[in-house]
Each structure stands twice: as C-alpha cells, then as structure tokens.
Design a protein around this motif. Structure first.
Motif, PDB file in Angstrom:
ATOM      1  N   LEU A 171       0.841  -1.208   0.000  1.00  0.00           N
ATOM      2  CA  LEU A 171       0.000   0.000   0.000  1.00  0.00           C
ATOM      3  C   LEU A 171       0.872   1.252   0.000  1.00  0.00           C
ATOM      4  CD1 LEU A 171      -3.097   0.452   2.334  1.00  0.00           C
ATOM      5  CD2 LEU A 171      -1.495   2.298   1.969  1.00  0.00           C
ATOM      6  N   MET A 172       1.856   1.295   0.905  1.00  0.00           N
ATOM      7  CA  MET A 172       2.730   2.463   0.995  1.00  0.00           C
ATOM      8  C   MET A 172       3.565   2.637  -0.269  1.00  0.00           C
ATOM      9  SD  MET A 172       2.276   4.190   3.708  1.00  0.00           S
ATOM     10  CE  MET A 172       1.644   4.086   5.379  1.00  0.00           C
ATOM     11  N   ALA A 173       4.011   1.522  -0.838  1.00  0.00           N
ATOM     12  CA  ALA A 173       4.792   1.609  -2.071  1.00  0.00           C
ATOM     13  C   ALA A 173       3.965   2.205  -3.196  1.00  0.00           C
ATOM     14  CB  ALA A 173       5.300   0.217  -2.458  1.00  0.00           C
ATOM     15  N   THR A 174       2.680   1.831  -3.247  1.00  0.00           N
ATOM     16  CA  THR A 174       1.776   2.380  -4.266  1.00  0.00           C
ATOM     17  C   THR A 174       1.643   3.892  -4.121  1.00  0.00           C
ATOM     18  OG1 THR A 174       0.514   0.329  -4.456  1.00  0.00           O
ATOM     19  CG2 THR A 174      -0.603   2.354  -5.094  1.00  0.00           C
ATOM     20  N   LEU A 175       1.403   4.351  -2.901  1.00  0.00           N
ATOM     21  CA  LEU A 175       1.256   5.788  -2.669  1.00  0.00           C
ATOM     22  C   LEU A 175       2.553   6.532  -2.960  1.00  0.00           C
ATOM     23  CD1 LEU A 175      -0.792   5.709   0.680  1.00  0.00           C
ATOM     24  CD2 LEU A 175      -1.651   5.784  -1.666  1.00  0.00           C
ATOM     25  N   SER A 176       3.666   5.934  -2.546  1.00  0.00           N
ATOM     26  CA  SER A 176       4.964   6.565  -2.765  1.00  0.00           C
ATOM     27  C   SER A 176       5.279   6.703  -4.246  1.00  0.00           C
ATOM     28  CB  SER A 176       6.051   5.738  -2.061  1.00  0.00           C
ATOM     29  OG  SER A 176       7.326   6.277  -2.308  1.00  0.00           O
ATOM     30  N   GLN A 177       5.056   5.627  -5.005  1.00  0.00           N
ATOM     31  CA  GLN A 177       5.327   5.664  -6.449  1.00  0.00           C
ATOM     32  C   GLN A 177       4.442   6.687  -7.155  1.00  0.00           C
ATOM     33  OE1 GLN A 177       4.728   1.562  -7.485  1.00  0.00           O
ATOM     34  NE2 GLN A 177       6.505   0.896  -6.297  1.00  0.00           N
ATOM     35  N   CYS A 178       3.199   6.803  -6.704  1.00  0.00           N
ATOM     36  CA  CYS A 178       2.284   7.777  -7.307  1.00  0.00           C
ATOM     37  C   CYS A 178       2.769   9.201  -7.054  1.00  0.00           C
ATOM     38  CB  CYS A 178       0.878   7.569  -6.741  1.00  0.00           C
ATOM     39  SG  CYS A 178      -0.328   8.760  -7.347  1.00  0.00           S
ATOM     40  N   LEU A 179       3.156   9.487  -5.815  1.00  0.00           N
ATOM     41  CA  LEU A 179       3.595  10.841  -5.468  1.00  0.00           C
ATOM     42  C   LEU A 179       4.962  11.169  -6.056  1.00  0.00           C
ATOM     43  CD1 LEU A 179       2.412  11.042  -1.741  1.00  0.00           C
ATOM     44  CD2 LEU A 179       1.320  12.025  -3.765  1.00  0.00           C
ATOM     45  N   GLU A 180       5.710  10.137  -6.438  1.00  0.00           N
ATOM     46  CA  GLU A 180       7.015  10.346  -7.047  1.00  0.00           C
ATOM     47  C   GLU A 180       6.894  10.997  -8.419  1.00  0.00           C
ATOM     48  OE1 GLU A 180      11.021  10.332  -6.957  1.00  0.00           O
ATOM     49  OE2 GLU A 180       9.955   9.189  -5.418  1.00  0.00           O
ATOM     50  N   LEU A 181       5.776  10.772  -9.086  1.00  0.00           N
ATOM     51  CA  LEU A 181       5.573  11.298 -10.439  1.00  0.00           C
ATOM     52  C   LEU A 181       5.477  12.823 -10.409  1.00  0.00           C
ATOM     53  CD1 LEU A 181       2.944   8.663 -11.599  1.00  0.00           C
ATOM     54  CD2 LEU A 181       5.345   8.788 -12.321  1.00  0.00           C
ATOM     55  N   ASP A 182       6.096  13.459 -11.385  1.00  0.00           N
ATOM     56  CA  ASP A 182       6.141  14.919 -11.453  1.00  0.00           C
ATOM     57  C   ASP A 182       5.139  15.419 -12.495  1.00  0.00           C
ATOM     58  OD1 ASP A 182       6.708  17.586 -11.510  1.00  0.00           O
ATOM     59  OD2 ASP A 182       8.794  17.373 -12.180  1.00  0.00           O
ATOM     60  N   ALA A 183       3.980  15.849 -12.018  1.00  0.00           N
ATOM     61  CA  ALA A 183       2.941  16.331 -12.931  1.00  0.00           C
ATOM     62  C   ALA A 183       3.401  17.557 -13.702  1.00  0.00           C
ATOM     63  CB  ALA A 183       1.666  16.648 -12.147  1.00  0.00           C
ATOM     64  N   GLY A 184       4.230  18.374 -13.070  1.00  0.00           N
ATOM     65  CA  GLY A 184       4.718  19.581 -13.732  1.00  0.00           C
ATOM     66  C   GLY A 184       5.524  19.284 -14.984  1.00  0.00           C
ATOM     67  N   THR A 185       6.195  18.143 -14.996  1.00  0.00           N
ATOM     68  CA  THR A 185       6.955  17.722 -16.176  1.00  0.00           C
ATOM     69  C   THR A 185       6.101  16.900 -17.128  1.00  0.00           C
ATOM     70  OG1 THR A 185       9.000  17.690 -14.887  1.00  0.00           O
ATOM     71  CG2 THR A 185       8.985  16.435 -16.943  1.00  0.00           C
ATOM     72  N   LEU A 186       5.297  16.000 -16.571  1.00  0.00           N
ATOM     73  CA  LEU A 186       4.535  15.063 -17.391  1.00  0.00           C
ATOM     74  C   LEU A 186       3.415  15.733 -18.180  1.00  0.00           C
ATOM     75  CD1 LEU A 186       4.343  12.036 -14.936  1.00  0.00           C
ATOM     76  CD2 LEU A 186       5.544  12.115 -17.119  1.00  0.00           C
ATOM     77  N   ILE A 187       2.761  16.724 -17.607  1.00  0.00           N
ATOM     78  CA  ILE A 187       1.633  17.354 -18.300  1.00  0.00           C
ATOM     79  C   ILE A 187       2.075  18.066 -19.580  1.00  0.00           C
ATOM     80  CG2 ILE A 187      -0.058  19.239 -18.101  1.00  0.00           C
ATOM     81  CD1 ILE A 187      -0.675  18.175 -15.290  1.00  0.00           C
ATOM     82  N   PRO A 188       3.150  18.877 -19.572  1.00  0.00           N
ATOM     83  CA  PRO A 188       3.619  19.441 -20.851  1.00  0.00           C
ATOM     84  C   PRO A 188       4.015  18.356 -21.858  1.00  0.00           C
ATOM     85  CG  PRO A 188       4.564  20.664 -19.018  1.00  0.00           C
ATOM     86  CD  PRO A 188       3.887  19.461 -18.430  1.00  0.00           C
ATOM     87  N   GLN A 189       4.633  17.265 -21.374  1.00  0.00           N
ATOM     88  CA  GLN A 189       5.012  16.179 -22.285  1.00  0.00           C
ATOM     89  C   GLN A 189       3.784  15.529 -22.909  1.00  0.00           C
ATOM     90  OE1 GLN A 189       7.417  13.504 -19.938  1.00  0.00           O
ATOM     91  NE2 GLN A 189       9.212  14.854 -19.964  1.00  0.00           N
ATOM     92  N   LEU A 190       2.750  15.317 -22.104  1.00  0.00           N
ATOM     93  CA  LEU A 190       1.521  14.710 -22.627  1.00  0.00           C
ATOM     94  C   LEU A 190       0.847  15.632 -23.633  1.00  0.00           C
ATOM     95  CD1 LEU A 190       0.186  13.173 -19.291  1.00  0.00           C
ATOM     96  CD2 LEU A 190       0.774  11.881 -21.357  1.00  0.00           C
ATOM     97  N   ARG A 191       0.858  16.915 -23.351  1.00  0.00           N
ATOM     98  CA  ARG A 191       0.261  17.863 -24.288  1.00  0.00           C
ATOM     99  C   ARG A 191       1.036  17.876 -25.615  1.00  0.00           C
ATOM    100  NH1 ARG A 191      -3.362  19.855 -27.343  1.00  0.00           N
ATOM    101  NH2 ARG A 191      -3.045  22.029 -27.935  1.00  0.00           N
ATOM    102  N   GLN A 192       2.369  17.826 -25.537  1.00  0.00           N
ATOM    103  CA  GLN A 192       3.179  17.772 -26.755  1.00  0.00           C
ATOM    104  C   GLN A 192       2.882  16.506 -27.552  1.00  0.00           C
ATOM    105  OE1 GLN A 192       7.234  18.164 -25.458  1.00  0.00           O
ATOM    106  NE2 GLN A 192       7.002  20.315 -24.865  1.00  0.00           N
ATOM    107  N   ALA A 193       2.702  15.401 -26.845  1.00  0.00           N
ATOM    108  CA  ALA A 193       2.380  14.139 -27.516  1.00  0.00           C
ATOM    109  C   ALA A 193       1.029  14.230 -28.211  1.00  0.00           C
ATOM    110  CB  ALA A 193       2.383  13.001 -26.502  1.00  0.00           C
ATOM    111  N   GLU A 194       0.071  14.916 -27.575  1.00  0.00           N
ATOM    112  CA  GLU A 194      -1.247  15.086 -28.184  1.00  0.00           C
ATOM    113  C   GLU A 194      -1.149  15.919 -29.460  1.00  0.00           C
ATOM    114  OE1 GLU A 194      -5.458  16.106 -26.270  1.00  0.00           O
ATOM    115  OE2 GLU A 194      -4.252  17.917 -26.573  1.00  0.00           O
ATOM    116  N   VAL A 195      -0.383  16.989 -29.394  1.00  0.00           N
ATOM    117  CA  VAL A 195      -0.218  17.853 -30.573  1.00  0.00           C
ATOM    118  C   VAL A 195       0.418  17.075 -31.718  1.00  0.00           C
ATOM    119  CG1 VAL A 195       0.994  19.871 -31.473  1.00  0.00           C
ATOM    120  CG2 VAL A 195      -0.122  19.985 -29.238  1.00  0.00           C
ATOM    121  N   ALA A 196       1.452  16.297 -31.395  1.00  0.00           N
ATOM    122  CA  ALA A 196       2.137  15.522 -32.430  1.00  0.00           C
ATOM    123  C   ALA A 196       1.210  14.476 -33.039  1.00  0.00           C
ATOM    124  CB  ALA A 196       3.372  14.847 -31.830  1.00  0.00           C
TER     125      ALA A 196
END
Length: 681
Positions: free
Chosen positions: A275-300
């Motif tokens: 359970l703790m590993a799941t929460l930790s891995q989720c919070l490890e993700l950087d939305a500030g970096t991933l969201i621009p990348q996802l938007r760029q992928a959508e545009v492409a």
C-alpha cells in the motif's frame, strides 16, 4: 467528531446520440412550465420508451441522458415517473438500450444530487440494477467474443454504465449502501475490477465504486474474505506504467486502507508495504513535467491524424463545454479534524474520443489527490479511542467475521499502534518528503500549457487541488508525528521557511479559500511544535499579523480559527521574551476586535482562548494588557458573550462546540479575576 459526507462531484455524461442543441435550449426556455400530459420533450421521450422499436427506445434513452444534464429539466422527468419507466429498460433485450437507459439513470443520479439519488432508491432502481450487474458479469465471456467481432455495444460497456450508477447511488444514499451490502454484489464489483488487464475503463469504475462502498461500512466488513483481499493485492502489485493503472492501484490502496481491520495478522506487514509503495510511487511522479510532455504528444499525434480534423473539432467542442460546466460546478468538500472527505473528480468519460493524453493527465492528478487523501486519513487524529479499540479487540470471537480475518487483527493496523507502525512505514517510503514537494505551487510551464488550451484548462484547478491536499497532509503529519521522525529542528525550520515562501512571497497573501484553509492548518501545527521545542522560526510577527488580517476576512470559519490560533501561539511565545510589549499590544488588539465583532461564536471563543494564552503570564504581557485596557474590554464583553451563547447556542452549534464554548465562558470569568489581581499588585 467524525467524517462528514460531501456531495459527489457531478460528472454529466455526453452521448453522441440524443437531442440537438436547439432541443436542449427549448427545454431550458420552457422548464418553468408544468405539463401533466405528454406534450413536452420529457413527456414525448418517456412515451417513446414503450416503443416496439429498439432504435426508438435507444434514441429516447440517449436523449433523456442529454436532457437531464440541464438540472432544471430533472423535476419534469421525476414528475412523470421517469425512474420507474427507465428501470425495466435496464434489462431490455437490446444491449444498446440497456446501455443508454443505464446511462440516462446514471446522469440523473450524477446531476440530480443526494435527494434525487434517495428518490431513485425509493423507487426501487436497485432491483433491476442488481439484476443487470449480475447478468453483465455472467456474460463477460460472451462479451469477449462479441468484442472480437467488433460489435458496437458490448456487455462491458453496459457494465461500466451500471457500475457508475451504483457508485453514484451508494455514495449519495445510505439506503443504497445498505442494499448493496445485503444484495451481496461485492463479488460483481470485484469481477469488474479483475478485468483491468484489458478493460481499464471498467476496472477504474469498479475501483472508484469499491473505494466508496468500503469507507466506514462495518456491515460490509463481514463480507470480506481472502479472495477479496487477494484481488486488491493483485491490483496493488500490477506493473503497468500508464497513468490509468497508477490511478487504479491508488484506488485499490484506498480500499485496502478502508478494510484494514479485516486484514489477517500474517498479511498485514506485506499488505501495508504494498500500500505504501503504491502511494509513494504515485507521489514520485512529477505532474509539472509530465503534463507538458503529454500535451506535446497530443499535438504531435493530432498532426498525423489531421484527416479526422472536422470530427475531432466537433467532439472537442462538446468535450470543452462539458469540462467547462464541470469546472463551474466542482465543489470543495469540508474536512473534519483534518480528515479528508472524498469528492469524485473523475471526468474522463466526458472527454471526446482522441483525448488519450488528457485522460492520462487527468488520471495522474486524480491519483495524486487520492493518494494524499488516503495519507490524510492515515494520520487523522479522530480515530476511536484506545479504550474503544481495546473493547472491540476483546469482544466475543463468535461475533467476528468469517474466514478468521478479524482474529488478532489489532497487531499492526489498528489505531492502538498507528503511530509506531504506520508512521514508520511513511518514513521508510519517504512520504513526508514527497508530500512537502507537492505543497509547492504548480509549475508555471504546466499551468501555461493548460491555460492556453480549452480542454486542458480544467487541469489547472486539479493541480491546485493536489497542492491543497498536500498541505492538509502536512498539517496532519505535523499533528500526529513526532518532530524527530520528521527530521528534527533543522527540517522543521526548513518547512517553516517553505510555508513562509508560499504565503508571503507574493505582493498580496493569496485569497483562495481552500488554499488558506490548508496552509493555515499546516502553519498552526508547525508553530505549535516550534514553540514547544523552542526552535527559532523565520516568520515575523508582522507577517503573521498580515496573514491573520487576510484570514479573518475569509468566510470559512476554520480559516479564521486557524489564524487566531496562530496569533495565540505567536503571542504566547513573544510574552516570554524581552521588549515585546508593543507587538503584544498589536496582537491583543487584533484578537479583541475579532472576539467582539465576529458573528460566529466559535471564532469569538477561539479569539478569547488566544487572548488567555498571550496574556497569561510575564511582565511584557502585563504591560501590554494594561496599555490596551484588556481588563475593561473583557469585562464589557463577558455579559455579551454569555448572552450570545444562551440565545444562539442550541440552534446553531453542535453539543461539542457548546461544551467548548461553556469552558471558554468559565475561563473568561477566571481570566478576568486573574487580571484584577495583576492590577492590584
């Protein structure tokens, strides 16, 4: 004081079929007219539900599904017995009709709110819904064959609508939840959850539903067995890296936490670690970096699929409208004693086809918010008392649940040893550090990406919501974890500097109520620890006064209370130092102003409590009290405060609040007596 339920986030569903925009506008214009016959869009559509043609029935259901998104149309449908007339179509011989009929009821439950959900349950919608869910699960194997043949409407599509309807009803209606328990359809939800390897949409709906029905549901605990926990653990241990599966694992973690008292002793440590590993891995993700990348992928991707542009534009327009309406409706759930109440924030079904990247971004932010809410509840201080838990753990074994799941279940996850075990796991997985990172303001690049694209714009609020939940998380960790486990004096000073930057770096203190509630709660807890440990802190009294002034203008009572407590903590610390009388006068005047003028007795009481703390002792406090005429001010206030409690108390405040106010009333009398002895010296 416990947890309070909040309104479910409204997720109106937009179907490709249905009435035109013109027809919807006609209903909006005519919604005040009450028509007993069928000469209205609602009446005509309900009549078409009886058509021998499956296509006509499907069209009617889809049109109703669109219409009920306009909340003013709902009474017209309810007056014409729409629930009872749609109910039998859940078991229609046509899969397409089943899906659209269930979708119409789903929208009705989502857009109608608690009262409509309660009414739907009273009209026995649970009976056909339960039968439909069982039929869906029985037909999953047939469904796989139909999917291979490319059939448009499949059993899993119907099941997804049905699970969402069940989720809405169980979150809004205690009667629906009780019927869920008695009908024994937990196994149906688990079957839907188990299909996550090839139908993540259905699995997510099931996971949301399970997360809801397992919360504070003692009756359901007796349905738990090793198979249930095994299914949840298998989801926790899944390895798919996409954001949808990240959200799925997070929801499964929330369900496991809700069911913690059912975990057998032998599996507690392993399950807690997963359970703790799941929460930790989720919070490890950087939305500030991933969201621009996802938007760029959508545009492409869009650039390579420009031949479908017209259709995408049409779908995007519908999706934008839906997202914008939801953005306006999204509410903030209250918290009690720092315990987060869940709000459904999943709007992925609203998104037009071809928006996979936006779905991923949405799933990421939803997963992170949910992770933080789980941690908030882990560190919540309003769990049952030790005595209550000791009594429960020593009860007769004959009253326990099957499969021996409750036997010895207090060894690890009960509140008796919550501090040692849970907080230890939080530290081992670096949860406090990751939570602190999430308290930062959203990265400007990600905000700009969302700001300049209509469909992504709603993510701006969701990014802020993650920050607010992280601040609440920080507050609860500061309140329940010892200072050393949080890193000691140096780490606490760094947290103080961080919070100071959040609040005071801008020219004006932020006025967003949810931010103020979360950040003042965190600052209050931190300052209490710092004062107790006599650690120097970086926030000046003048800064805290400016925060207090901003907070006391806020409509949210808890924000005003936090600000007053912060002033009380600051003042009581300054009273022990030399040459602080002038600052104490400033704090005293601010507290007196609130105590005499705030309309809410709880706020007035907190202001008085803070005054008692600030002026309780010390030469500087005595000098400041004399300079602001504190004694005469409190003497004038005393009869007014007593009269207000007598006049307003029972009608507006809870028994617990009245008890606190009575104590403050007594302490006010004693404090006036103390000040009189000081004056006579």
């Amino acid at each position: 004081m416990g947890k309070s339920k909040t309104n479910k986030f409204r997720r109106p569903q937009f179907n490709a079929e249905g009435l035109s925009v013109t027809a919807v506008k006609e209903v909006e214009e005519d919604h005040d007219e009450v028509c007993d016959g069928v000469d209205s869009p609602a009446g005509e559509l309900l009549e078409k539900l009886q058509s021998p043609s499956a296509d006509v029935r499907e069209f009617a259901c889809a049109s109703i599904s669109r219409l009920v998104q306009q909340s003013q149309t709902i009474p017209g449908f309810l007056q014409r017995d729409a629930v009872r007339r749609l109910g039998p179509l859940l078991l229609d011989r046509s899969l397409a009709v089943r899906e659209t009929a269930t979708g119409a009821l789903r929208n009705l439950s989502a857009c109608g709110g608690h009262e409509v959900c309660e009414d739907m349950v009273k009209q026995d919608v649970m009976t056909p819904l339960t039968a439909l869910l069982r039929e869906c699960c029985a037909g999953f194997e047939t469904n796989d064959a139909l999917s291979l043949k490319g059939q448009k409407n499949t059993v899993e599509d119907v099941a997804n609508e049905a699970v969402n309807l069940l989720w809405n009803l169980c979150e809004s209606s205690s009667q629906a939840l009780s019927m869920f328990n008695k009908a024994g359809i937990l196994d149906v939800i688990l079957q839907c959850l188990e299909r996550h390897t090839h139908n993540i949409k259905l699995a997510l709906s099931a996971a949301h539903c399970l997360h809801t029905v397992t919360e504070d549901n003692a009756e359901l605990l007796c349905s738990m067995n090793n198979a249930v926990l095994g299914t949840l653990e298998s989801v926790l241990l899944s390895s798919q890296a996409d954001m949808a599966h990240t959200l799925l694992r997070t929801l499964a973690a929330g369900s496991v936490w809700n069911l913690k008292s059912s975990l057998p002793t032998a599996r507690q440590a392993q399950t807690l670690n997963a359970l703790m590993a799941t929460l930790s891995q989720c919070l490890e993700l950087d939305a500030g970096t991933l969201i621009p990348q996802l938007r760029q992928a959508e545009v492409a991707r869009s650039a390579t699929a420009s031949e479908a542009g017209d259709m995408e534009d049409h779908q995007a327009a519908a999706g934008n409208m839906a997202v914008e309406e939801m953005d306006e409706e999204e509410g903030v759930g209250p918290r009690t004693n720092g315990k987060a109440t869940k709000i459904d924030i999943d709007f992925s079904d609203l998104l037009p086809r071809g928006k996979e990247e936006l779905r991923e971004a949405t799933a990421l932010l939803t997963a992170q918010q949910t992770s933080l809410e789980i941690i908030v509840n882990m560190c919540c201080s309003d769990d049952p008392s030790d005595d209550e838990w000791e009594e429960a753990s020593s009860s007769d074994e004959s009253e326990m649940c099957p499969d021996g799941l409750s036997e010895g279940n207090t060894s690890l996850l009960s509140p008796l040893c919550l501090s040692a075990e849970i907080h230890g796991a939080l530290i081992n997985h670096n949860i406090p550090e990751k939570v602190l990172k999430k308290t930062q303001f959203p990265i400007s690049e990600a905000m700009d990406v969302c700001r300049h694209n209509p469909t992504w714009k709603i993510l701006m609020k969701k990014m802020h919501r993650v920050q607010y939940r992280a601040l609440t998380c920080l507050h609860n960790m500061l309140s329940t974890m010892d200072a050393e486990s949080l890193g000691g004096a140096a780490a606490l000073q760094a947290v103080a500097q961080h919070l100071s930057t959040l609040v005071f770096s801008a020219p004006e203190i932020p006025k967003e109520e949810e931010f103020l509630e979360a950040v003042t709660s965190a600052m209050r807890s931190l300052l209490q620890i710092i004062a107790y440990m006599k650690i120097p802190q970086c926030m000046t009294p003048q800064q805290l006064m400016s925060l207090s002034e901003a907070a006391t203008c806020c409509d949210v009572v808890s924000v005003r209370v936090n600000a007053l407590a912060i002033l009380g903590i600051t003042g009581s610390t300054l009273a022990k130092e030399k040459r602080t009388a002038e600052t104490l006068q400033m704090i005293g005047n601010a507290l007196l102003k609130v105590a005499t003028k705030d309309a809410n007795l709880v706020v007035c009481g907190e202001a008085l409590d803070a005054l008692f703390d600030v002026f309780a002792d010390g030469d500087e406090a005595e000098r400041a009290a004399e300079n602001i005429n504190l004694l005469s001010a409190l003497k004038a206030l005393q009869p007014v405060f007593k009269a207000k409690i007598r006049k307003e108390g029972k009608g507006k405040y809870s028994p617990e609040q009245l008890c606190v106010l009575d104590n403050i009333k007594v302490n006010l009398r004693r404090f006036i007596g103390y000040l009189e002895t000081v004056v006579k010296k």
